[in-house]
Design a protein around this motif. Structure first.
Motif, PDB file in Angstrom:
ATOM      1  N   PRO A  28       1.133  -1.146  -0.324  1.00  0.00           N
ATOM      2  CA  PRO A  28      -0.079  -0.309  -0.343  1.00  0.00           C
ATOM      3  C   PRO A  28       0.654   1.356  -0.366  1.00  0.00           C
ATOM      4  CG  PRO A  28      -0.364  -1.758   1.419  1.00  0.00           C
ATOM      5  CD  PRO A  28       0.519  -2.079   1.032  1.00  0.00           C
ATOM      6  N   LEU A  29       0.670   2.389  -1.029  1.00  0.00           N
ATOM      7  CA  LEU A  29       1.230   3.457  -0.878  1.00  0.00           C
ATOM      8  C   LEU A  29       1.096   4.194   0.451  1.00  0.00           C
ATOM      9  CD1 LEU A  29       3.104   5.621  -2.963  1.00  0.00           C
ATOM     10  CD2 LEU A  29       0.531   6.892  -3.079  1.00  0.00           C
ATOM     11  N   PRO A  30       1.952   4.661   0.828  1.00  0.00           N
ATOM     12  CA  PRO A  30       1.144   5.257   1.978  1.00  0.00           C
ATOM     13  C   PRO A  30       0.720   6.770   2.107  1.00  0.00           C
ATOM     14  CG  PRO A  30       3.655   4.892   2.295  1.00  0.00           C
ATOM     15  CD  PRO A  30       3.352   4.507   0.831  1.00  0.00           C
ATOM     16  N   LEU A  31       0.052   6.768   3.551  1.00  0.00           N
ATOM     17  CA  LEU A  31      -1.617   8.434   2.681  1.00  0.00           C
ATOM     18  C   LEU A  31      -0.405   9.328   2.462  1.00  0.00           C
ATOM     19  CD1 LEU A  31      -3.940   7.395   5.443  1.00  0.00           C
ATOM     20  CD2 LEU A  31      -3.902   6.896   3.372  1.00  0.00           C
ATOM     21  N   LEU A  68      -9.885  15.350   2.016  1.00  0.00           N
ATOM     22  CA  LEU A  68      -9.372  13.640   1.599  1.00  0.00           C
ATOM     23  C   LEU A  68     -10.238  12.576   1.994  1.00  0.00           C
ATOM     24  CD1 LEU A  68      -6.002  15.492   1.979  1.00  0.00           C
ATOM     25  CD2 LEU A  68      -6.190  13.868   0.240  1.00  0.00           C
ATOM     26  N   THR A  69     -10.491  12.523   1.549  1.00  0.00           N
ATOM     27  CA  THR A  69     -11.103  10.954   1.408  1.00  0.00           C
ATOM     28  C   THR A  69     -10.671   9.101   0.571  1.00  0.00           C
ATOM     29  OG1 THR A  69     -13.737  11.941   1.601  1.00  0.00           O
ATOM     30  CG2 THR A  69     -13.980   9.195   1.567  1.00  0.00           C
ATOM     31  N   PHE A  70     -10.346   8.668   1.784  1.00  0.00           N
ATOM     32  CA  PHE A  70      -9.774   7.446   1.539  1.00  0.00           C
ATOM     33  C   PHE A  70     -10.581   6.191   1.163  1.00  0.00           C
ATOM     34  CE2 PHE A  70      -6.632  10.222   3.774  1.00  0.00           C
ATOM     35  CZ  PHE A  70      -6.127  10.416   2.451  1.00  0.00           C
ATOM     36  N   LEU A  71     -10.986   5.925  -0.268  1.00  0.00           N
ATOM     37  CA  LEU A  71     -11.633   4.506  -0.561  1.00  0.00           C
ATOM     38  C   LEU A  71     -11.560   2.889  -0.026  1.00  0.00           C
ATOM     39  CD1 LEU A  71     -13.577   6.640  -3.658  1.00  0.00           C
ATOM     40  CD2 LEU A  71     -14.604   6.707  -0.881  1.00  0.00           C
ATOM     41  N   GLN A  72     -10.130   3.406  -0.811  1.00  0.00           N
ATOM     42  CA  GLN A  72      -8.916   2.094  -0.881  1.00  0.00           C
ATOM     43  C   GLN A  72      -7.949   2.528  -1.001  1.00  0.00           C
ATOM     44  OE1 GLN A  72      -9.809  -0.550  -3.281  1.00  0.00           O
ATOM     45  NE2 GLN A  72     -11.421   0.291  -5.094  1.00  0.00           N
ATOM     46  N   PRO A  73      -6.338   1.789  -0.760  1.00  0.00           N
ATOM     47  CA  PRO A  73      -5.446   2.089  -1.014  1.00  0.00           C
ATOM     48  C   PRO A  73      -4.777   2.428  -2.425  1.00  0.00           C
ATOM     49  CG  PRO A  73      -5.533  -0.193   0.751  1.00  0.00           C
ATOM     50  CD  PRO A  73      -6.984   0.731   0.773  1.00  0.00           C
ATOM     51  N   LEU A  74      -3.850   3.058  -3.186  1.00  0.00           N
ATOM     52  CA  LEU A  74      -3.120   2.701  -3.964  1.00  0.00           C
ATOM     53  C   LEU A  74      -1.898   1.925  -3.228  1.00  0.00           C
ATOM     54  CD1 LEU A  74      -2.970   6.884  -4.154  1.00  0.00           C
ATOM     55  CD2 LEU A  74      -4.294   5.568  -6.030  1.00  0.00           C
ATOM     56  N   GLU A 128      11.363  39.057  -2.265  1.00  0.00           N
ATOM     57  CA  GLU A 128      10.775  38.925  -3.090  1.00  0.00           C
ATOM     58  C   GLU A 128       9.146  38.950  -2.122  1.00  0.00           C
ATOM     59  OE1 GLU A 128      11.326  40.301  -6.048  1.00  0.00           O
ATOM     60  OE2 GLU A 128      13.612  40.319  -5.308  1.00  0.00           O
ATOM     61  N   GLU A 129       9.071  37.579  -1.361  1.00  0.00           N
ATOM     62  CA  GLU A 129       7.985  37.200  -0.468  1.00  0.00           C
ATOM     63  C   GLU A 129       7.859  37.674   0.761  1.00  0.00           C
ATOM     64  OE1 GLU A 129       5.361  34.317  -1.707  1.00  0.00           O
ATOM     65  OE2 GLU A 129       6.893  33.543  -3.325  1.00  0.00           O
ATOM     66  N   ALA A 130       8.900  38.957   1.380  1.00  0.00           N
ATOM     67  CA  ALA A 130       8.795  39.003   3.095  1.00  0.00           C
ATOM     68  C   ALA A 130       8.647  38.496   3.966  1.00  0.00           C
ATOM     69  CB  ALA A 130       7.433  40.256   2.847  1.00  0.00           C
ATOM     70  N   TYR A 131       9.483  36.617   3.940  1.00  0.00           N
ATOM     71  CA  TYR A 131       9.147  35.743   4.737  1.00  0.00           C
ATOM     72  C   TYR A 131      10.373  35.944   5.194  1.00  0.00           C
ATOM     73  CZ  TYR A 131       5.272  33.446   2.361  1.00  0.00           C
ATOM     74  OH  TYR A 131       4.360  33.144   1.582  1.00  0.00           O
ATOM     75  N   PRO A 132      10.078  35.540   6.809  1.00  0.00           N
ATOM     76  CA  PRO A 132      11.386  35.992   7.561  1.00  0.00           C
ATOM     77  C   PRO A 132      12.754  34.427   7.883  1.00  0.00           C
ATOM     78  CG  PRO A 132       9.979  34.910   8.733  1.00  0.00           C
ATOM     79  CD  PRO A 132       9.233  35.041   7.535  1.00  0.00           C
ATOM     80  N   GLY A 133      12.478  33.877   6.405  1.00  0.00           N
ATOM     81  CA  GLY A 133      13.258  32.496   6.188  1.00  0.00           C
ATOM     82  C   GLY A 133      12.097  31.460   5.059  1.00  0.00           C
ATOM     83  N   LEU A 134      13.079  29.922   4.910  1.00  0.00           N
ATOM     84  CA  LEU A 134      12.433  29.568   4.081  1.00  0.00           C
ATOM     85  C   LEU A 134      11.596  28.815   4.765  1.00  0.00           C
ATOM     86  CD1 LEU A 134      15.608  27.043   3.047  1.00  0.00           C
ATOM     87  CD2 LEU A 134      14.304  29.194   2.183  1.00  0.00           C
ATOM     88  N   VAL A 135      10.333  27.875   4.095  1.00  0.00           N
ATOM     89  CA  VAL A 135       9.041  28.087   4.438  1.00  0.00           C
ATOM     90  C   VAL A 135       9.066  26.507   3.775  1.00  0.00           C
ATOM     91  CG1 VAL A 135       6.187  28.186   3.731  1.00  0.00           C
ATOM     92  CG2 VAL A 135       7.679  30.254   3.508  1.00  0.00           C
ATOM     93  N   VAL A 136       8.531  26.324   5.576  1.00  0.00           N
ATOM     94  CA  VAL A 136       7.650  24.986   5.314  1.00  0.00           C
ATOM     95  C   VAL A 136       6.484  24.445   4.665  1.00  0.00           C
ATOM     96  CG1 VAL A 136       7.240  22.659   6.808  1.00  0.00           C
ATOM     97  CG2 VAL A 136       8.744  24.401   7.167  1.00  0.00           C
ATOM     98  N   HIS A 137       6.935  23.190   4.018  1.00  0.00           N
ATOM     99  CA  HIS A 137       5.604  22.853   2.991  1.00  0.00           C
ATOM    100  C   HIS A 137       4.355  22.451   3.073  1.00  0.00           C
ATOM    101  CE1 HIS A 137       9.272  22.134   0.563  1.00  0.00           C
ATOM    102  NE2 HIS A 137       9.017  22.316  -0.523  1.00  0.00           N
ATOM    103  N   GLY A 138       3.295  22.687   3.166  1.00  0.00           N
ATOM    104  CA  GLY A 138       2.191  23.030   3.094  1.00  0.00           C
ATOM    105  C   GLY A 138       1.955  21.040   3.865  1.00  0.00           C
ATOM    106  N   PRO A 139       1.730  21.029   2.211  1.00  0.00           N
ATOM    107  CA  PRO A 139       1.962  19.218   2.112  1.00  0.00           C
ATOM    108  C   PRO A 139       2.779  18.764   3.392  1.00  0.00           C
ATOM    109  CG  PRO A 139       2.205  20.572   0.350  1.00  0.00           C
ATOM    110  CD  PRO A 139       2.360  21.209   1.046  1.00  0.00           C
ATOM    111  N   LEU A 140       4.080  18.424   3.533  1.00  0.00           N
ATOM    112  CA  LEU A 140       4.478  17.875   4.269  1.00  0.00           C
ATOM    113  C   LEU A 140       4.010  18.062   5.456  1.00  0.00           C
ATOM    114  CD1 LEU A 140       7.722  16.584   4.461  1.00  0.00           C
ATOM    115  CD2 LEU A 140       8.873  19.037   4.972  1.00  0.00           C
ATOM    116  N   GLN A 141       4.441  19.091   6.033  1.00  0.00           N
ATOM    117  CA  GLN A 141       3.451  18.856   7.489  1.00  0.00           C
ATOM    118  C   GLN A 141       2.125  18.583   6.991  1.00  0.00           C
ATOM    119  OE1 GLN A 141       2.917  23.376   9.664  1.00  0.00           O
ATOM    120  NE2 GLN A 141       3.480  24.136   7.253  1.00  0.00           N
ATOM    121  N   ALA A 142       1.313  18.572   6.442  1.00  0.00           N
ATOM    122  CA  ALA A 142       0.169  17.589   6.562  1.00  0.00           C
ATOM    123  C   ALA A 142       0.640  16.240   6.602  1.00  0.00           C
ATOM    124  CB  ALA A 142      -1.024  17.865   4.917  1.00  0.00           C
ATOM    125  N   THR A 143       1.254  15.860   5.020  1.00  0.00           N
ATOM    126  CA  THR A 143       2.230  14.277   5.232  1.00  0.00           C
ATOM    127  C   THR A 143       2.143  13.851   6.904  1.00  0.00           C
ATOM    128  OG1 THR A 143       2.790  14.112   3.115  1.00  0.00           O
ATOM    129  CG2 THR A 143       3.435  12.788   4.409  1.00  0.00           C
TER     130      THR A 143
END
Length: 281
Positions: free
Chosen positions: A43-46, A89-95, A202-217
């Motif tokens: 099974p592929l991890p969610l 997300l709704t998980f119906l069956q594993p990939l 350019e985008e006025a952040y104080p540092g590198l931004v942690v990906h939202g999808p990485l946090q979700a994972t």
């Protein structure tokens, strides 16, 4: 307020296919500390499906921010900053690792808003993923486009904060190497994740931004490790950016329906999510 009418983009669809080769999922597993590789048929991890279906563009097809130029599948919203705000997300069956999977994507709605934070445009996209056994994942993504941020308007994490008192907790160091590796594995060229001068100047952040999808994972993995029933749904929403150089606390607690999970840095929550569980396999 944004004057353009993007209503014609609602209902636009596209279908792409990819093979869930084990190399990418194992590379992310290794980047997050796993020493047990997956073989075809497992099974592929969610949420590892985000490692596939790359949209690879030549240099001429990229914007200054590193994303593909606007006006392809997504509407050409003129606001300069864009990010993934959340999803359901709704998980119906594993990939299954190694299988051929199709993804049907449809733009559900485009909404322009204006408030204290300036002009905003929200684009909601639905993805339906199907493998050899049929439909497996139904996902809605919320993409937000924003005005340029004023210098200093996006605060870094506080110098100090309380240690989370959560039943489940994992501490992650989101260093530039981890952010680069996740960008590479997802073919995410957005420069805020690996180009510090661009992120700050350019985008006025104080540092590198942690990906939202990485946090979700990280959040869904924390829930899986602590629940004794399979995850049926996962809803997440970004509240504030997370940055490199500061410990990211990945936290959670059980609920009657499943779990509540969140990330935080020095006492301030960055992403919050809810998990519901299904029948025991």
């Amino acid at each position: 307020m944004i004057g353009e009418d993007f209503s014609a983009w609602t209902g636009r669809s596209e279908t792409v296919e990819d093979t869930l080769d084990p190399v990418r999922t194992n590379a992310l597993g290794a980047a997050l500390g796993s020493t047990v590789p997956l073989a075809e048929g497992a099974p592929l991890p969610l949420l590892h499906h985000w490692l596939y279906f790359w949209d690879v563009m030549p240099p001429a097809g990229l914007g200054i921010d590193g994303h593909p130029l606007r006006g392809g599948f997504l509407p050409p919203v003129p606001l300069p900053r864009r990010m993934w705000a959340g999803g359901r997300l709704t998980f119906l069956q594993p990939l299954i690792v190694g299988e051929r999977v199709s993804r049907r994507s449809t733009i559900l709605k485009v909404e322009a808003k204006s408030g204290r934070s300036g002009n905003l445009v929200f684009v909601t996209v639905e993805h339906r993923l199907s493998g050899t056994l049929g439909k497996a994942v139904i996902e809605e993504q919320d993409i937000v486009y924003k005005d340029a941020a004023a210098p200093g308007s996006i605060a870094a994490p506080a110098e100090s904060g309380s240690v989370p008192n959560a039943p489940w907790r994992l501490d992650i160091q989101p260093d530039p190497v981890l952010l680069f590796r996740y960008s590479a594995l997802t073919m995410n060229g957005h420069r805020i994740h690996y180009d510090r001068p661009y992120a700050i100047d350019e985008e006025a952040y104080p540092g590198l931004v942690v990906h939202g999808p990485l946090q979700a994972t990280l959040l869904v993995q924390l829930a899986q490790r602590n629940l004794d029933r399979p995850i049926a749904t996962f809803h997440f929403r970004g509240q504030a950016p997370a940055f490199d150089g500061t410990t990211l606390n990945v936290c959670g607690e059980p609920t009657e329906a499943g779990a509540s999970v969140w990330t935080e840095q020095r006492g301030s929550r960055n992403m919050v999510a809810t998990v519901t569980t299904g029948a025991t396999v």
